[in-house]
Design a protein around this motif. Structure first.
Motif, PDB file in Angstrom:
ATOM      1  N   LEU A  16     -48.991 -20.946 -83.194  1.00 52.54           N
ATOM      2  CA  LEU A  16     -47.951 -20.527 -84.311  1.00 52.54           C
ATOM      3  C   LEU A  16     -47.561 -19.148 -84.151  1.00 52.54           C
ATOM      4  N   ALA A  17     -48.578 -18.186 -83.887  1.00 50.02           N
ATOM      5  CA  ALA A  17     -48.103 -16.799 -83.851  1.00 50.02           C
ATOM      6  C   ALA A  17     -47.939 -16.389 -82.534  1.00 50.02           C
ATOM      7  N   GLN A  18     -47.901 -17.284 -81.573  1.00 45.20           N
ATOM      8  CA  GLN A  18     -47.738 -16.826 -80.071  1.00 45.20           C
ATOM      9  C   GLN A  18     -48.665 -15.938 -79.544  1.00 45.20           C
ATOM     10  N   ASP A  31     -55.439  -9.640 -84.550  1.00 49.35           N
ATOM     11  CA  ASP A  31     -54.859  -8.303 -84.752  1.00 49.35           C
ATOM     12  C   ASP A  31     -53.309  -8.725 -85.163  1.00 49.35           C
ATOM     13  N   TYR A  32     -53.001  -8.307 -86.405  1.00 47.68           N
ATOM     14  CA  TYR A  32     -51.776  -8.855 -86.972  1.00 47.68           C
ATOM     15  C   TYR A  32     -50.720  -8.117 -86.212  1.00 47.68           C
ATOM     16  N   SER A  33     -50.914  -6.808 -85.686  1.00 44.08           N
ATOM     17  CA  SER A  33     -49.668  -6.213 -85.086  1.00 44.08           C
ATOM     18  C   SER A  33     -49.378  -7.100 -83.908  1.00 44.08           C
ATOM     19  N   LYS A  34     -50.115  -8.174 -83.295  1.00 44.38           N
ATOM     20  CA  LYS A  34     -49.652  -8.816 -82.163  1.00 44.38           C
ATOM     21  C   LYS A  34     -49.210 -10.234 -82.630  1.00 44.38           C
ATOM     22  N   VAL A  35     -49.190 -10.221 -83.782  1.00 41.80           N
ATOM     23  CA  VAL A  35     -48.443 -11.831 -84.141  1.00 41.80           C
ATOM     24  C   VAL A  35     -46.933 -11.497 -84.100  1.00 41.80           C
ATOM     25  N   ARG A  36     -46.406 -12.477 -83.481  1.00 43.11           N
ATOM     26  CA  ARG A  36     -45.097 -12.931 -83.253  1.00 43.11           C
ATOM     27  C   ARG A  36     -44.697 -14.368 -83.625  1.00 43.11           C
ATOM     28  N   TYR A  37     -44.459 -14.541 -84.725  1.00 43.47           N
ATOM     29  CA  TYR A  37     -44.238 -16.072 -85.201  1.00 43.47           C
ATOM     30  C   TYR A  37     -43.039 -16.622 -84.504  1.00 43.47           C
ATOM     31  N   ILE A  38     -43.236 -18.060 -84.071  1.00 49.37           N
ATOM     32  CA  ILE A  38     -42.183 -18.721 -83.345  1.00 49.37           C
ATOM     33  C   ILE A  38     -40.828 -18.841 -84.049  1.00 49.37           C
ATOM     34  N   ASP A  39     -39.977 -18.990 -83.316  1.00 46.27           N
ATOM     35  CA  ASP A  39     -38.567 -18.955 -83.747  1.00 46.27           C
ATOM     36  C   ASP A  39     -38.466 -20.113 -84.892  1.00 46.27           C
ATOM     37  N   GLY A  40     -37.723 -19.983 -85.936  1.00 43.94           N
ATOM     38  CA  GLY A  40     -37.782 -20.992 -86.997  1.00 43.94           C
ATOM     39  C   GLY A  40     -38.814 -21.095 -87.964  1.00 43.94           C
ATOM     40  N   ILE A  41     -39.699 -20.045 -88.005  1.00 43.92           N
ATOM     41  CA  ILE A  41     -40.720 -19.971 -88.755  1.00 43.92           C
ATOM     42  C   ILE A  41     -40.301 -20.048 -90.390  1.00 43.92           C
ATOM     43  N   SER A  42     -39.119 -19.494 -90.652  1.00 42.05           N
ATOM     44  CA  SER A  42     -38.755 -19.385 -92.167  1.00 42.05           C
ATOM     45  C   SER A  42     -38.409 -20.582 -92.516  1.00 42.05           C
ATOM     46  N   LEU A  86     -48.361 -22.840 -97.585  1.00 38.53           N
ATOM     47  CA  LEU A  86     -47.932 -21.680 -97.095  1.00 38.53           C
ATOM     48  C   LEU A  86     -46.462 -21.466 -96.346  1.00 38.53           C
ATOM     49  N   SER A  87     -45.711 -20.575 -96.383  1.00 39.58           N
ATOM     50  CA  SER A  87     -44.461 -20.461 -95.612  1.00 39.58           C
ATOM     51  C   SER A  87     -44.139 -18.911 -95.556  1.00 39.58           C
ATOM     52  N   VAL A  88     -43.296 -18.476 -94.714  1.00 41.61           N
ATOM     53  CA  VAL A  88     -42.872 -17.329 -94.760  1.00 41.61           C
ATOM     54  C   VAL A  88     -41.324 -17.097 -94.681  1.00 41.61           C
ATOM     55  N   GLY A  89     -40.769 -15.926 -95.153  1.00 47.59           N
ATOM     56  CA  GLY A  89     -39.263 -15.888 -95.045  1.00 47.59           C
ATOM     57  C   GLY A  89     -39.083 -14.434 -94.364  1.00 47.59           C
ATOM     58  N   ASN A  90     -37.948 -14.361 -93.718  1.00 46.50           N
ATOM     59  CA  ASN A  90     -37.504 -13.018 -93.171  1.00 46.50           C
ATOM     60  C   ASN A  90     -37.249 -12.109 -94.379  1.00 46.50           C
ATOM     61  N   ASN A  91     -38.011 -10.803 -94.228  1.00 44.55           N
ATOM     62  CA  ASN A  91     -37.738  -9.629 -95.054  1.00 44.55           C
ATOM     63  C   ASN A  91     -36.490  -8.952 -94.820  1.00 44.55           C
ATOM     64  N   PRO A  92     -35.317  -8.814 -95.561  1.00 43.73           N
ATOM     65  CA  PRO A  92     -34.343  -7.798 -95.106  1.00 43.73           C
ATOM     66  C   PRO A  92     -34.599  -6.423 -94.874  1.00 43.73           C
ATOM     67  N   ASN A  93     -35.787  -6.122 -95.203  1.00 43.09           N
ATOM     68  CA  ASN A  93     -36.099  -4.578 -94.900  1.00 43.09           C
ATOM     69  C   ASN A  93     -36.584  -4.577 -93.246  1.00 43.09           C
ATOM     70  N   VAL A  94     -36.073  -3.628 -92.597  1.00 43.15           N
ATOM     71  CA  VAL A  94     -36.539  -3.389 -91.271  1.00 43.15           C
ATOM     72  C   VAL A  94     -37.254  -2.040 -91.208  1.00 43.15           C
TER      73      VAL A  94
END
Length: 304
Positions: A16-18, A31-42, A86-94
Motif C-alpha cells: 500500500l505504501a509502495q 521509515d515514514y519519510s519513504k512512504v509513498r501511498y498508491i494512487d487513489g489512497i484518498s 482507517l483512511s487518509v485524505g490529501n492535505n491542501p497544505n504543501v
C-alpha cells in the motif's frame, strides 16, 4: 456502503505504501519519510490485522478515524489495535516533509510470549487518534531509539534469543508510553479540568431528567460520545485525575440522586429504583450497599 480493504499481513501495508517487502514477515519498522501511498489512497478505507505504533511528524495528509479527521504537524505517537478502520485524505497544505516511524507487529509475533495477553491491557490501543501521545523532544528521542533497537535486532541474524529481546523492547516502549500518557493527563490540566466540568454537567442533566425510567442508566459509551472522547481515554484520564473510572463517576452521581430521594421523599425503595432507571430493585439495592455499606432502607432510617 463503502468498501473496506483488509490488510492481513505486514507485507500488505508495504504494498500500500509502495515499500520493498518487509525483512521479517511478522514485524517491520517503516521509515515514514519513504512512504509513498498508491494512487487513489484518498478514496480508500482499510482495516488491518496487526498492531501499528506510530511516531510521526509533519504528515502531509489528514487521517480519518471513525467520523473525525486529524492533522499530524508535530511529533506524536499513536497506538492502533487490529481491526480499526482507517483512511487518509490529501492535505491542501504543501511543503511538508513527513518523518518518523511506523512499527507494525502481527499478533502472531507475540504468540506464546508475555505480551500475547498483556498487550490487550494497554488501554491506549483503544484511544482515538485525536487522543495521541504528545512527546517532549527528550521523550521522542527515547522512543525513536527503542524503535530502532527493535529494527536492528530483527535485521541481525535471527537466533533463539531474538524474539525475546524484541518482545522486551516492545514491552519497554509500551511501558514508557503508559508513563508518558500519565504525564500528559497531569500536564494538560486546563483541558482535562474542562472535561471534568463537562462530565459533571452532563451527569447532573441526565439524572435530573424525569425520563430515567425509560432511558435507563447512562452507559460509559454514551458519556464518552457526548464528551467527544473514546471510552478508554476518558476512563484513563479520570482515573489519573480523580482515582475513579467513568463507570464509578456514573455510580457516584446515581448514589447522590438516590440519597436525595431516600432522605426527602416517601417513595418506596422499588419506586426509587425504577425512577433511577433500574429494571430490578434488587440491582439498585445491591449497588447502593456496595457504595455506602448500607442498604437503602438502612440509609433512610438514619433520617427518621
Amino acid at each position: 456502503m463503502k468498501h473496506i480493504t483488509r490488510l492481513k499481513k505486514v507485507g500488505d501495508y508495504h504494498k500500500l505504501a509502495q515499500l520493498p517487502a518487509p525483512e521479517h514477515p511478522l514485524i517491520s519498522l517503516v521509515d515514514y519519510s519513504k512512504v509513498r501511498y498508491i494512487d487513489g489512497i484518498s478514496n480508500m478505507t482499510w482495516t488491518q490485522d496487526y498492531y501499528v505504533i506510530g511516531l510521526k511528524r509533519n504528515i502531509p495528509y489528514k487521517f480519518f478515524y471513525g467520523q473525525q479527521e486529524y492533522d499530524f504537524d508535530e511529533g506524536v505517537m499513536t497506538f492502533i489495535a487490529p481491526n480499526q478502520v482507517l483512511s487518509v485524505g490529501n492535505n491542501p497544505n504543501v511543503g511538508h516533509t513527513p518523518s518518523g516511524w511506523l512499527l507494525l507487529i502481527h499478533p502472531d509475533f507475540m504468540w506464546n510470549t508475555i505480551l500475547a495477553e498483556k498487550v490487550q491491557r494497554y488501554e491506549f490501543f483503544g484511544y482515538g487518534i485525536n487522543e495521541a501521545l504528545f512527546l517532549s523532544e527528550k521523550e521522542e528521542m527515547m522512543m525513536g531509539n527503542l524503535l530502532q533497537n527493535i529494527q536492528r535486532e530483527y535485521q541481525s541474524n535471527i537466533d533463539k534469543f531474538s524474539q525475546n529481546i524484541i518482545i522486551s523492547q516492545i514491552e519497554l516502549l509500551l511501558n514508557y508510553a503508559e508513563r508518558f500518557y500519565e504525564r500528559q493527563f497531569i500536564t494538560r490540566k486546563i483541558v482535562n479540568h474542562k472535561i471534568l466540568n463537562d462530565l459533571e454537567t452532563l451527569l447532573k442533566g441526565y439524572f435530573k431528567d424525569e425520563s430515567l425510567i425509560d432511558r435507563g442508566l447512562p452507559t460509559v459509551q454514551w458519556v464518552a460520545d457526548n464528551l467527544n472522547l473514546s471510552p478508554n481515554y476518558l476512563s484513563s484520564m479520570l482515573k489519573s485525575l480523580t482515582g475513579m473510572s467513568t463507570q464509578q463517576h456514573i455510580h457516584q452521581k446515581l448514589i447522590e440522586k438516590a440519597k436525595t430521594q431516600l432522605s426527602t421523599t416517601t417513595l418506596s425503595i422499588s419506586e426509587i429504583a425504577y425512577n433511577l432507571g433500574f429494571e430490578q430493585p434488587a440491582s439498585f439495592t445491591k449497588l447502593f450497599k456496595s457504595k455506602t455499606e448500607m442498604s437503602p432502607l438502612e440509609f433512610r432510617k438514619t433520617f427518621n
